[in-house]
Design an enzyme around this catalytic site. Sequence first.
Site, PDB file in Angstrom:
ATOM      1  N   HIS A   1      24.978  70.264  56.256  1.00 16.79           N
ATOM      2  CA  HIS A   1      24.049  69.308  56.860  1.00 16.79           C
ATOM      3  C   HIS A   1      24.252  69.374  58.362  1.00 16.79           C
ATOM      4  O   HIS A   1      25.383  69.454  58.842  1.00 16.79           O
ATOM      5  CB  HIS A   1      24.358  67.881  56.372  1.00 16.79           C
ATOM      6  CG  HIS A   1      23.750  66.828  57.243  1.00 16.79           C
ATOM      7  ND1 HIS A   1      22.443  66.428  57.094  1.00 16.79           N
ATOM      8  CD2 HIS A   1      24.253  66.136  58.297  1.00 16.79           C
ATOM      9  CE1 HIS A   1      22.180  65.509  58.016  1.00 16.79           C
ATOM     10  NE2 HIS A   1      23.265  65.318  58.752  1.00 16.79           N
TER      11      HIS A   1
ATOM     12  N   GLU B   1      25.493  59.539  62.864  1.00 17.56           N
ATOM     13  CA  GLU B   1      26.331  60.245  61.901  1.00 17.56           C
ATOM     14  C   GLU B   1      27.747  60.450  62.435  1.00 17.56           C
ATOM     15  O   GLU B   1      28.718  60.309  61.690  1.00 17.56           O
ATOM     16  CB  GLU B   1      25.671  61.575  61.526  1.00 17.56           C
ATOM     17  CG  GLU B   1      24.394  61.355  60.730  1.00 17.56           C
ATOM     18  CD  GLU B   1      23.517  62.585  60.586  1.00 17.56           C
ATOM     19  OE1 GLU B   1      22.537  62.493  59.829  1.00 17.56           O
ATOM     20  OE2 GLU B   1      23.794  63.632  61.215  1.00 17.56           O
TER      21      GLU B   1
END
Length: 153
Positions: free
Chosen positions: A115, A126
């Site tokens: 990812h 994130e």
Amino acid sequence: MERTFILLKPDCVQRRLMGRIITRFEEKGLNVIAAKMLVITPELAKQHYAEHVQKGWYPTLEGFITGGPVLAAVLEGLEAIKVVRDMLGATNGLNAAPGTIRGDYSSSRQMNLVHGSDGPEAAAREIALYFKPEELCAYEPTITKWMRAGDEK
């Protein structure tokens, strides 16, 4: 310098591709400024994939991403988000161009190895999910002057 988040997914770890993939990012000139192995909990998965939780296929995604160890990392470099996304290739490994990570190693939409954040806001969110600020270790390699012009900062 721009920072981005990457997650080497359980399929990447199980297939023993972590070193090859991290090497590709380093060879491109990106710095690894944080990294840790962990097993993602269902709670963390829901935070990470918040935009997908209500989708019918989310349970399968959660089962996959929580199914084994992952390597979370922060990369830093010029246009790091775009560079990483380009290096990853299309989401579905079957559609990814040869020479990209997914084009070379993946033949799946879900089990696509890595990812990568899709923009600055996602990268910041994130990174904060997986790392404390003091866990980021920014540095400038001595080889930098041989990899880009001094005005490329």
